[in-house]
Write an enzyme that holds these catalytic residues in place. Structure first.
Site, PDB file in Angstrom:
ATOM      1  CD  GLU B  50      -1.780  -2.354   1.609  1.00  0.00           C
ATOM      2  OE1 GLU B  50      -0.601  -2.615   1.931  1.00  0.00           O
ATOM      3  OE2 GLU B  50      -2.700  -3.192   1.706  1.00  0.00           O
ATOM      4  CG  PHE B 112      -9.948  -9.793  10.662  1.00  0.00           C
ATOM      5  CD1 PHE B 112      -8.706 -10.153  11.175  1.00  0.00           C
ATOM      6  CD2 PHE B 112     -10.139  -9.813   9.288  1.00  0.00           C
ATOM      7  CE1 PHE B 112      -7.678 -10.534  10.323  1.00  0.00           C
ATOM      8  CE2 PHE B 112      -9.115 -10.205   8.436  1.00  0.00           C
ATOM      9  CZ  PHE B 112      -7.879 -10.558   8.955  1.00  0.00           C
ATOM     10  CD  GLN B 113      -7.506  -7.322   7.029  1.00  0.00           C
ATOM     11  OE1 GLN B 113      -8.384  -7.098   6.222  1.00  0.00           O
ATOM     12  NE2 GLN B 113      -6.294  -7.760   6.677  1.00  0.00           N
ATOM     13  CE  LYS B 162     -17.135  -6.761   2.684  1.00  0.00           C
ATOM     14  NZ  LYS B 162     -16.475  -8.028   3.008  1.00  0.00           N
ATOM     15  CG  MET B 479      22.416  12.984   4.001  1.00  0.00           C
ATOM     16  SD  MET B 479      23.645  14.089   3.268  1.00  0.00           S
ATOM     17  CE  MET B 479      22.785  14.694   1.823  1.00  0.00           C
TER      18      MET B 479
END
Lengths: 168, 575
Positions: B50, B112-113, B162, B479
């Site tokens: 993602e 969940f999630q 959802k 760096m």
């Protein structure tokens, strides 16, 4: 630069998340919130928030701009920049035995407070005024035992015809 | 038209002219993915993480100016986007992120999630929405696109439970033409009075300096800026984010300013008497010690964001609005005043600048034994004639790309300037390549940065994105190592990687062309060879000088005239 007390009045969209957006801005940018009050207004879609913060002149300008930038914020004003009225409400629950009752009653009269609840052993007092008055009253309790206390935080409104609504 | 929540979402995106969605499916967005299935108009790009999706959408937006759209699932889907959102937010990139949320009945139950998407992303988005009804989806999308693309742009997240996207329930759909956004107002242009004041102040300068930033690119104001700077004959510098806002090959351009800016740009900043800041935000990497910033200058500042004005440096005159509008007005307003410009003072100023230029602060020790990283960028510039889109990751390679690749056009230099996100380069290049399939897209990276989003090589294969990855491989986090050399007496704590993959093989295992360049003598021919493979992704692993540093350098907390020019020089020759 010296830190000064500022009363910030905000009109915000009455939506969930608004309060945390504002609180989040304070913590993310390192400003403090000394006290905060939120409640709906005559327009149900808008809440009015009053908060007190201590910061210097440069910081307060930046803070006002950052607040104004938030999509939920309809309007911002630093009330301390102009003539305004401020009030705070205190609810104070005291443990009060028989020999203390007269003294407390006298102090309530002097401060123009009100006793709003009484039991055998307690008094609950309501007092409205500027913050200094609230603090002075609490101080005057001396040895009288405070069971608990609630303060509303400062509420502020500008004097005269000005209002926060009619700016935008 | 009766549509399900999912179909409404797709229709909204179409109404907004969205061509690409960068995303990754998961439980909470399956209804939406189902509605998207087989769609002819919107192309979905499946990234491999993602974070890659957000950077790809970000790169797409930076290159073509249209908002980048991301679609991810709830929980880990959206938490993986946080870095990408913060990156876009810091650099003011317009994006729309659609995240699935668990169904409303489960919100708050640690389902969940489940993750508090709006809570987590609040500080890293311009605004975010949690949709609470089917009926409000269209309105929320309209608002989100307006907020993301107007004023100071930024990412806007839309979190959708959802159940609202369930295909079984359909409602009437109409995309609103207008929405009420009483508390949001993007400044458009500035009053005539202020424009006039600015014009007069500008022409009064004896030692003027124009300092322009990312706002010129985002605000599509490069033409107006170039016209104004040309008309006035003033010197101009760009910030890291502003490169390409003024043609780098033009003689009035002094190079980038700031921590790794040129000697002439920083000295001119320090000595100028009128500083004209356009779409720049006085970032600490630009200002150095703010108490010593442009000590004798009056400052004019143009910005679309009122909160950028006097945030870091108190300015004398502010013009708030779209940079292009204000510059257009200023171009008109300066015309009648042009003869007031003190020509002899300006000539003297240019003489001084040319003297600073003779320092040749970007020169470096050439070598025929070991490849100097600067020479890679220079060669790349020669081969591509400066026409490529260049994305970068973060670190030394980023600075060298900014210093040695001369950008004459805006939107060509794509990097994470504000947040400094390693891992940005490759996925953002994918977005750029999708926006401009026929253009050359180069990702200049380092062996540490590239590993942070290396999985996106698979995406590049799937969509046949012929990106050229130029990996400046010095076996160090360059760096970090440079700072450790300067500030920690050379104690290279954790800035060296013991195990570095064979990148050429790694690339070929992903189905791409891998190449390794080790000798200076073969640099040009091999780079040319890589660039000539037009339809393939080529991963060019360039083994460079391990201990090369980026110069010039202003160390943190120092002033513009306190630059370090070479490894031996200390506070080299202050003017």
């Amino acid at each position: 630069m010296d830190e000064k007390r500022h009363i910030i009045s905000l009109l915000v969209e009455n939506e969930f998340g608004s309060l945390s957006r504002i609180a989040g801005l304070f913590s993310a940018r390192g400003y403090n919130i000394h006290c905060l009050n939120v409640a709906p207004t005559n327009d149900v879609s808008i809440s009015r928030m009053t908060l007190v913060t201590f910061c210097n002149d440069q910081k307060i300008k930046q803070l006002a701009k950052q607040l104004d930038k938030l999509v939920d914020v309809v309007n911002v004003k630093d009330l301390t920049e102009e003539t305004h009225i401020e009030r705070e409400m205190l609810l104070l629950k005291l443990k009060c035995n028989k020999n203390q009752r007269d003294e407390v009653k006298r102090l309530v009269d002097i401060f123009r407070a009100r006793i709003i609840d009484v039991t055998d052993t307690t008094y609950t007092i309501e007092l409205t005024g500027v913050t200094e008055k609230i603090l002075a009253f609490i101080e005057s309790m001396g040895k009288i035992k405070i069971i608990e206390m609630v303060r509303s935080g400062t509420l502020g409104i500008s004097r005269g015809i000005d209002s926060l609504e009619n700016i935008k | 038209m009766k549509l399900s929540g999912s179909q409404i979402i797709i229709e909204c995106l179409k109404k907004e002219g969205v061509e690409f969605i960068f995303g990754y499916p998961g439980g909470a967005v399956l209804h939406i993915y189902d509605a998207l299935f087989g769609d002819k108009k919107i192309k979905h790009v499946l990234t491999r993480h993602e974070q890659g999706a957000t950077h790809a959408a970000d790169g797409y937006a930076r290159a073509c100016g249209k908002p980048g759209v991301v679609l991810v699932t709830s929980g880990p889907g959206i938490t993986n986007c946080v870095t990408g959102l913060a990156t876009a937010h810091m650099d003011s990139v317009p994006m729309i992120i659609i995240s699935g949320q668990v169904s409303r009945e489960y919100v708050g139950s640690d389902a969940f999630q489940e993750a508090d998407a709006t809570g987590i992303t609040r500080p890293v988005t311009k605004h975010n929405f949690l949709v609470d009804s089917r009926e409000s989806i269209a309105e929320v999308f309209k608002k989100a696109f307006i907020i993301a693309t107007t004023g100071r742009p930024g990412p806007v997240l839309i979190d959708i439970p959802k159940d609202l996207t369930d295909p079984k329930t359909k409602i009437n759909f109409e995309y609103p033409k207008k929405v009420k956004l009483r508390s949001y107002k993007a400044p458009i242009s500035e009053s005539k009075l202020k424009i006039e004041e600015a014009a007069k102040l500008l022409v009064s300068a004896k030692k003027p300096m124009v300092y322009s930033g990312g706002g010129v690119i985002l605000g599509n104001a490069h033409k107006e800026l170039t016209t104004l700077v040309k008309t006035l004959g003033y010197p101009v510098t760009n910030t890291l984010m502003g490169l390409g806002g003024y043609p780098a090959t033009d003689n009035q351009f002094l190079g980038m300013l700031g921590m790794h800016g040129t000697y002439e740009a920083n000295m001119a900043m320090h000595d100028c008497d009128i500083l004209f800041a356009v779409g720049a935000r006085f970032d600490d990497r630009v200002t150095g010690d703010t108490s010593k910033f442009c000590p004798s200058a009056k400052i004019i500042h143009i910005d679309v964001d009122p909160s950028s004005i006097s945030k870091i440096i108190e300015v004398d005159l502010s013009l708030v609005g779209e940079t292009s509008n204000i510059l257009k007005d200023l171009n008109k307003a300066v015309k009648p005043h042009l003869k007031k410009i003190n020509k002899s003072a300006l000539k003297k100023w240019w003489t001084q600048i040319d003297k600073w230029r003779t320092k040749k602060c970007l020169s470096y020790k050439k070598s025929n034994k070991i490849i100097k990283p600067q020479s890679v960028i220079e060669t790349l510039y020669d081969i591509t004639k400066g026409n490529s889109y260049v994305t970068s990751d973060v670190g030394q390679h980023q600075m060298w790309a900014a210093q040695y690749y001369k950008f004459d056009k805006p939107n060509r230099w794509i990097n994470s300037g504000g947040l400094g996100t390693m891992g940005f380069g490759l996925p953002s290049a994918m977005g750029v390549q999708l926006a401009y399939p026929k253009s050359e897209v180069i990702c200049v990276t380092g062996e540490a940065s590239i590993l942070m989003c290396i999985q996106e090589l698979a995406t590049c294969l799937q969509y046949r994105l012929p990106i050229k990855i130029i990996n400046l491989n010095n076996r160090y986090m360059g760096m970090v190592r440079q700072w450790q050399e300067f500030f920690y007496e050379g104690r290279y704590a954790m800035s060296y990687m013991e195990a570095i993959p064979d990148f050429a093989q790694l690339a070929s295992s992903f189905g791409h062309v891998g190449m390794k360049i080790e000798k200076p003598s073969e640099l040009k021919t091999k780079l040319q060879e890589a660039m000539d493979l037009k339809d393939r992704l080529v991963f060019v692993d360039v083994i460079t000088d391990q201990e090369e540093n980026v110069y010039p350098m202003i160390k943190s907390g120092q002033a513009h005239n306190e630059m370090h020019l070479s490894p031996t020089g200390k506070d080299t020759e202050l003017a």
